[in-house]
Design a protein around this motif. Structure first.
Motif, short mmCIF file in Angstrom:
data_model
loop_
_atom_site.label_atom_id
_atom_site.label_comp_id
_atom_site.label_asym_id
_atom_site.label_seq_id
_atom_site.Cartn_x
_atom_site.Cartn_y
_atom_site.Cartn_z
N GLN A 40 62.96 19.74 11.20
CA GLN A 40 64.01 19.03 11.61
C GLN A 40 63.76 17.68 11.96
O GLN A 40 62.76 17.41 12.52
CB GLN A 40 65.14 19.45 12.47
N LYS A 41 64.41 16.67 11.39
CA LYS A 41 64.18 15.34 11.76
C LYS A 41 65.65 14.70 12.00
O LYS A 41 66.48 15.10 11.12
CB LYS A 41 63.67 14.72 10.75
N ILE A 42 65.97 13.73 12.94
CA ILE A 42 67.33 13.29 13.24
C ILE A 42 67.00 11.74 13.24
O ILE A 42 66.13 10.98 13.78
CB ILE A 42 67.62 13.66 14.68
N VAL A 43 67.88 11.04 12.30
CA VAL A 43 67.73 9.89 12.05
C VAL A 43 69.09 9.10 12.15
O VAL A 43 70.13 9.43 11.86
CB VAL A 43 67.47 9.26 10.64
N ASP A 44 69.04 7.89 13.10
CA ASP A 44 70.09 6.99 13.38
C ASP A 44 70.39 6.08 12.30
O ASP A 44 69.82 5.12 12.16
CB ASP A 44 70.03 6.61 14.45
N ALA A 45 70.90 6.60 10.98
CA ALA A 45 70.99 5.93 9.69
C ALA A 45 72.36 6.36 8.83
O ALA A 45 72.72 7.40 9.37
CB ALA A 45 69.68 5.86 8.87
N ALA A 46 72.40 5.88 7.72
CA ALA A 46 73.59 6.28 6.92
C ALA A 46 72.92 6.47 5.45
O ALA A 46 71.72 5.74 5.15
CB ALA A 46 74.78 5.22 6.84
N ILE A 47 73.48 7.35 4.64
CA ILE A 47 72.84 7.10 3.40
C ILE A 47 73.32 6.22 2.50
O ILE A 47 74.57 5.83 2.46
CB ILE A 47 73.48 8.51 2.52
N LYS A 48 72.36 5.63 1.92
CA LYS A 48 72.76 4.20 1.00
C LYS A 48 72.83 4.58 -0.43
O LYS A 48 73.88 4.07 -1.00
CB LYS A 48 71.53 3.14 1.41
N GLU A 49 71.81 5.63 -0.95
CA GLU A 49 71.74 5.67 -2.19
C GLU A 49 71.26 7.24 -2.56
O GLU A 49 70.31 7.63 -1.76
CB GLU A 49 70.83 4.81 -3.00
N VAL A 50 71.59 7.90 -3.52
CA VAL A 50 70.99 9.15 -3.82
C VAL A 50 70.58 9.34 -5.23
O VAL A 50 71.52 8.94 -6.00
CB VAL A 50 71.89 10.36 -3.53
N ARG A 51 69.36 9.41 -5.61
CA ARG A 51 68.95 9.55 -6.90
C ARG A 51 68.36 11.06 -7.41
O ARG A 51 67.33 11.37 -7.04
CB ARG A 51 67.55 8.48 -7.27
N LEU A 52 69.46 11.57 -8.13
CA LEU A 52 69.27 12.96 -8.38
C LEU A 52 68.14 13.37 -9.13
O LEU A 52 67.16 14.09 -8.93
CB LEU A 52 70.31 13.73 -8.59
N LEU A 53 67.90 12.60 -10.19
CA LEU A 53 66.83 12.72 -11.24
C LEU A 53 65.58 12.52 -10.44
O LEU A 53 64.63 13.13 -10.86
CB LEU A 53 66.93 12.06 -12.45
N GLU A 54 65.29 11.55 -9.63
CA GLU A 54 64.04 11.14 -8.84
C GLU A 54 63.84 12.00 -7.77
O GLU A 54 62.97 12.01 -7.01
CB GLU A 54 64.15 9.84 -8.46
N HIS A 55 64.98 12.91 -7.24
CA HIS A 55 64.75 13.68 -6.28
C HIS A 55 64.47 12.85 -4.85
O HIS A 55 63.52 12.91 -4.01
CB HIS A 55 63.68 14.60 -6.15
N LYS A 56 65.30 11.66 -4.76
CA LYS A 56 65.01 10.47 -3.83
C LYS A 56 66.36 10.20 -3.06
O LYS A 56 67.40 10.15 -3.80
CB LYS A 56 64.52 9.47 -4.41
N ILE A 57 66.29 10.22 -1.77
CA ILE A 57 67.46 9.86 -1.00
C ILE A 57 67.03 8.54 -0.20
O ILE A 57 65.84 8.65 0.60
CB ILE A 57 67.80 10.93 0.08
N ILE A 58 67.72 7.73 -0.15
CA ILE A 58 67.59 6.23 0.53
C ILE A 58 68.54 5.96 1.64
O ILE A 58 69.63 6.07 1.38
CB ILE A 58 67.60 5.06 -0.49
N LEU A 59 68.08 5.92 2.87
CA LEU A 59 68.84 5.64 3.93
C LEU A 59 68.75 4.26 4.38
O LEU A 59 67.81 3.54 4.18
CB LEU A 59 68.43 6.71 5.18
N GLU A 60 69.89 3.88 5.18
CA GLU A 60 69.84 2.54 5.83
C GLU A 60 70.49 2.68 7.18
O GLU A 60 71.31 3.06 7.51
CB GLU A 60 70.69 1.63 5.08
N ARG A 61 69.47 1.79 8.00
CA ARG A 61 70.26 1.77 9.48
C ARG A 61 71.47 0.87 9.39
O ARG A 61 71.54 -0.21 8.57
CB ARG A 61 69.33 0.94 10.43
N GLU A 62 72.45 1.18 10.21
CA GLU A 62 73.60 0.59 10.17
C GLU A 62 73.44 -0.88 10.88
O GLU A 62 72.84 -0.71 12.11
CB GLU A 62 74.82 1.28 10.62
N LYS A 63 74.19 -1.80 10.49
CA LYS A 63 73.74 -3.09 11.03
C LYS A 63 74.80 -3.31 12.27
O LYS A 63 75.77 -2.82 12.40
CB LYS A 63 74.19 -4.49 10.02
#
Length: 65
Positions: A40-63
């Motif tokens: 498990q990992k806990i991150v203080d961030a929000a999901i910015k983008e999900v690229r399903l075909l690339e199996h990639k999730i991009i998070l961004e810290r809230e300003k």
């Protein structure tokens, strides 16, 4: 397989923070992420983008407001 890699966007760069993620759960402004082996990992961030075909999730810290 359906696992994804999670990246945190910092200073315009994507930095990988976790591999083989199979579950992400938002709780109290944080994201709880779990990998294939149950780690498990806990991150203080929000999901910015999900690229399903690339199996990639991009998070961004809230300003700060």
């Amino acid at each position: 397989m359906c696992e994804s890699k999670v990246y945190l966007l910092e200073d315009g760069e994507e930095k990988k923070i976790m591999d083989n993620v199979i579950h992400i759960e938002p709780q109290g402004g944080k994201l709880f992420m779990y990998d294939l082996l149950g780690e498990q990992k806990i991150v203080d961030a929000a999901i910015k983008e999900v690229r399903l075909l690339e199996h990639k999730i991009i998070l961004e810290r809230e300003k700060a407001k």
